[in-house]
Design a protein around this motif. Structure first.
Motif, PDB file in Angstrom:
ATOM      1  N   LEU A  79      -0.531   6.724   4.436  1.00 49.41           N
ATOM      2  CA  LEU A  79      -0.892   5.993   2.915  1.00 49.41           C
ATOM      3  C   LEU A  79      -1.226   7.167   2.004  1.00 49.41           C
ATOM      4  CD1 LEU A  79      -3.202   3.225   4.402  1.00 49.41           C
ATOM      5  CD2 LEU A  79      -0.915   2.960   3.601  1.00 49.41           C
ATOM      6  N   GLN A 116      -7.947  -0.825  -0.234  1.00 48.43           N
ATOM      7  CA  GLN A 116      -7.526  -0.332   1.031  1.00 48.43           C
ATOM      8  C   GLN A 116      -8.832  -0.238   2.320  1.00 48.43           C
ATOM      9  OE1 GLN A 116      -6.053   1.037  -1.558  1.00 48.43           O
ATOM     10  NE2 GLN A 116      -3.951   0.949  -1.549  1.00 48.43           N
ATOM     11  N   SER A 148      -4.326   8.551   6.028  1.00 47.69           N
ATOM     12  CA  SER A 148      -4.391   8.663   4.469  1.00 47.69           C
ATOM     13  C   SER A 148      -4.101   9.848   4.186  1.00 47.69           C
ATOM     14  CB  SER A 148      -5.536   8.099   3.847  1.00 47.69           C
ATOM     15  OG  SER A 148      -6.693   8.713   4.192  1.00 47.69           O
ATOM     16  N   SER A 180       0.828  -1.218  -0.081  1.00 45.24           N
ATOM     17  CA  SER A 180      -0.245   0.123  -0.027  1.00 45.24           C
ATOM     18  C   SER A 180       0.784   1.155  -0.097  1.00 45.24           C
ATOM     19  CB  SER A 180      -0.769  -0.103   1.140  1.00 45.24           C
ATOM     20  OG  SER A 180      -1.842  -1.027   1.388  1.00 45.24           O
ATOM     21  N   ILE A 226      -3.343   7.662  -0.397  1.00 50.45           N
ATOM     22  CA  ILE A 226      -4.456   7.373  -1.074  1.00 50.45           C
ATOM     23  C   ILE A 226      -5.604   8.620  -0.795  1.00 50.45           C
ATOM     24  CG2 ILE A 226      -4.176   4.904  -1.121  1.00 50.45           C
ATOM     25  CD1 ILE A 226      -5.971   4.799   1.313  1.00 50.45           C
ATOM     26  N   GLN A 274       2.857   2.449   2.210  1.00 48.69           N
ATOM     27  CA  GLN A 274       2.828   3.382   3.571  1.00 48.69           C
ATOM     28  C   GLN A 274       4.287   3.954   3.557  1.00 48.69           C
ATOM     29  OE1 GLN A 274       1.287   2.043   7.487  1.00 48.69           O
ATOM     30  NE2 GLN A 274       3.175   1.467   7.401  1.00 48.69           N
TER      31      GLN A 274
END
Length: 708
Positions: free
Chosen positions: A266, A419, A288, A228, A268, A230
């Motif tokens: 993250l 996610q 996020s 993802s 996103i 991170q």
């Protein structure tokens, strides 16, 4: 020239939706001055009003609105009048002197109305329709009394129960897998079963779980970084979005003698935050990028405090273990889905579909072991966050804005991002609940949406299969904390003038299959007495059956089957043109606190079908209808042997006919999906309910007659 103008308009509106307001202005300003293309000019002017408002250029927005009021289109006039009213209120509010709360907190948000805009998609024929949400921005406490401490024993027992449930599920799953492997080896020539696979794997799983719990912070770091993207979140970057948050984290951790949790991010756009680890000194909080951009200073602080409230509890390590066990299976499902969609050949499609479906089902089973723990711990986290910050109203706004952001992200991407689903068990807001709540914001007041969750007498029964409590219930508890500290509340929920009366028969019909199970046990006991009496008086010898108590499970299956049959007609009544509800009634149906899922509201809605394409949606797990008034989850049972399936309709305009149900979340059980071109897919809910009832009946009868 028209195509260039249209592309500039689309680029400007896309930038507006993504929050890139200066880019939007650069694209839209030239189009707004071009009177030769009325439709594009109008859409550009509306987009400019929104962009100017969001960057603080209120005077420019007001000037444009005044021009739009003179337009001959009544829809434009109505929109401009409403927008102008809100802009004037916002401008007047800005002129009021701002007071800072510096007694206990050195940072706060002034009480003001801020517009947040949700969007409904526009096409070439219609003007974009903005929906403004205005927040009361109810104040926070300057000084507050500590809340009463909850009893920690139930939460610790629940954490232990979750661990045991996960352990037993893994053990049975492993035993089933080992048994299948040995059975296959036994059937094949020249091969023998592997004897070690016949051994009880309990100690192996228990030892593995202990190791995983110890290493969970670092293993989850690796998984989230690897799959993802991170990254570490610097305090400087966090401070640029919320100056209050670093101070709140430092102060709260010092009071508890904890080190400050490690901060992660993250990349996103969907708003999400999770915390994981096993001890306070190994805690991580991952947020996020979308959450930082969509929440205000004090709201970010409140949501970080909520995550901090989960640290130090027994279930902190257990929930991290659940995430660590489930993520690999979800990742396999995700990877196989992506790979299978890239290789469309029939040779690979079916093996890929089966493998993806199996991994998704395993992920659901393992996640299900933590539903109760995940749901109840959030009540404690909410109260802790309010106590740390003195700002229950800020947390209310944060939870609502996360729901709005999740719904907007799903609308923009036209599917649920990986996610959101894979991390849902640790997220403070359920993405399933956000689908309708977040997308109807602006069309339906929050207080109206939450009437069902606040006043429906049987509402708690419908959160049993949810990993989050009802949002309305959580917000009402936060409002109670605000009132306890003599604060105005962000939402003002009013009780219905008349008590909401639900006939007990309706609820009993709703739970008829599950009610049939204890009734089956009662009948099993009565039957045993009859058999025992008959045997004693030498009338009938069925001792070979009732000496084996497995016959009780036969009665339970028959009771479940009878309850299912009784409920079928009420659950799936006939749909006719006379009794059907249309799109425009969508929000009023959601606001009705008196309905149960068994009421089966017959609907026909039109909109765009959203969801994951291809193999990733083989079980119809991500089907969402995007209508003009919001999003709603669709429940479909895939049907084999069709020339086309539900994935083929994703991204197209469809008409959904089915039964709307209002529970902890709102959804539609599909009767049929139909495209504008006449293609149609039916969903066999009635058939499968009948099949389930029939199988349970036959199985139960077999157990009763054979005693095995």
């Amino acid at each position: 020239m028209l195509s260039h103008a249209q592309s500039c308009l689309e680029a400007g509106l896309a930038a507006l939706k993504q929050g890139n307001y200066y880019t939007a202005i650069a694209n839209l300003e030239p189009l707004a001055k071009n009177q030769n293309q009325d439709k594009i000019c109008l859409q550009a002017q509306v987009g400019l009003v929104m962009s100017y408002a969001r960057i603080g250029e209120i005077s420019k927005a007001i000037t444009l609105c005044q021009n739009l009021i003179a337009n001959s289109n009544p829809q434009v006039q109505e929109w401009a009048t409403l927008a102008l009213e809100h802009l004037h209120k916002y401008k007047n509010q800005q002129k009021k002197p701002r007071k800072s709360n510096t007694r206990l907190l050195t940072s706060s948000n002034p009480a003001q109305q801020q517009p947040q805009t949700a969007y409904v998609g526009a096409d070439g024929n219609t003007i974009i329709k903005p929906v403004s949400i205005y927040w009361r921005n109810a104040r926070r406490a300057k000084v507050w009394q500590p809340l009463s401490k909850p009893n920690i024993i139930p939460s610790r027992l629940l954490a232990l129960f979750t661990f045991i449930a996960l352990f037993l599920t893994c053990r049975e799953m492993l035993k089933l897998s080992f048994g299948l492997i040995n059975q296959i080896l036994y059937q094949l020539p020249y091969l023998e079963p592997i004897q070690i696979l016949y051994r009880d794997p309990s100690y192996l799983i228990l030892g593995l779980f202990v190791i995983l719990m110890v290493l969970s912070p670092w293993l989850l770091d690796w998984l989230l970084t690897r799959f993802s993207a991170q990254e570490e979140l610097s305090k400087e970057k966090l401070n640029s979005y919320s100056r209050e948050t670093p101070r709140v984290l430092q102060r709260a951790c010092q009071q508890r003698h904890w080190p400050t949790p490690q901060l992660r991010i993250l990349p996103i756009s969907a708003p999400i935050i999770i915390s994981y680890g096993n001890l306070p000194r190994t805690a991580r909080i991952t947020v996020s990028q979308g959450l930082l951009e969509q929440l205000a200073d004090d709201e970010i602080s409140a949501i970080y405090a909520l995550s901090l409230g989960q640290v130090g509890r027994w279930d902190f390590g257990v929930m991290s273990l659940v995430l660590l066990v489930t993520l690999p299976f979800y990742r396999l499902y995700q990877q196989v889905s992506v790979w299978g969609n890239q290789h469309q050949g029939k040779i690979w499609r079916w093996p890929g579909t089966i493998f993806a479906a199996v991994n998704y089902i395993i992920w659901c089973l393992f996640t299900g072991t933590a539903l109760l723990n995940s749901r109840l711990r959030l009540y404690h986290s909410d109260a802790t966050a309010a106590e740390i910050t003195g700002n229950p109203n800020g947390l209310i706004r944060a939870l609502l804005k996360i729901s709005i952001g999740v719904a907007h992200d799903i609308s923009l991407k036209e599917q649920t991002c990986w996610q959101l689903e894979s991390l849902n068990i640790l997220s403070p807001v359920a993405y399933q609940h956000s689908i309708s709540l977040g997308s109807t914001a602006g069309h339906l007041p929050f207080e109206s949406f939450f009437k069902w969750e606040n006043f429906q007498p049987y509402r708690q029964w419908f959160t049993i299969n949810s990993c989050h409590p009802a949002m309305g219930d959580r917000i009402e508890r936060l409002c109670q904390i605000a009132r306890h500290w003599h604060l105005d509340t962000e939402l003002y929920q009013t009780k219905p003038s008349q008590p909401i009366l639900i006939q007990p028969q309706a609820f009993c019909l709703q739970i008829a299959p599950w009610l049939g199970i204890p009734l089956g046990i009662v009948f099993a006991g009565l039957t045993w007495l009859i058999w025992q009496t008959a045997y004693t008086i030498h009338l009938l010898d069925l001792k070979w059956i009732y000496d084996n108590w497995s016959f009780v499970s036969g009665f339970m299956l028959i009771g479940f089957s009878i309850g299912t049959v009784i409920r079928i007609n009420a659950l799936f009544p006939d749909i006719t043109p006379v009794n059907i509800q249309k799109d425009e009634n969508f929000t009023s149906l959601l606001a009705n606190p008196a309905i149960l899922p068994i009421d089966s509201i017959k609907v026909r809605f039109t909109g765009k079908l959203l969801g994951r394409p291809g193999i990733g949606n083989c079980l119809a797990q991500d089907l969402i209808l995007q209508s003009s008034l919001g999003l709603i989850k669709l429940n479909h049972i895939p049907w084999l042997g069709k020339s086309f399936n539900h994935q083929d309709l994703i991204g197209k305009q469809i008409t959904v006919t089915g039964w709307l149900r209002r529970g902890a979340t709102a959804w539609i059980d599909i009767q049929s999906l139909e495209t504008q071109g006449g293609k149609k897919i039916n969903s066999p809910h009635v058939i499968w309910s009948t099949v389930i009832a029939l199988v349970a009946q036959i199985w139960g009868a077999y157990i009763m007659l054979t005693g095995s």
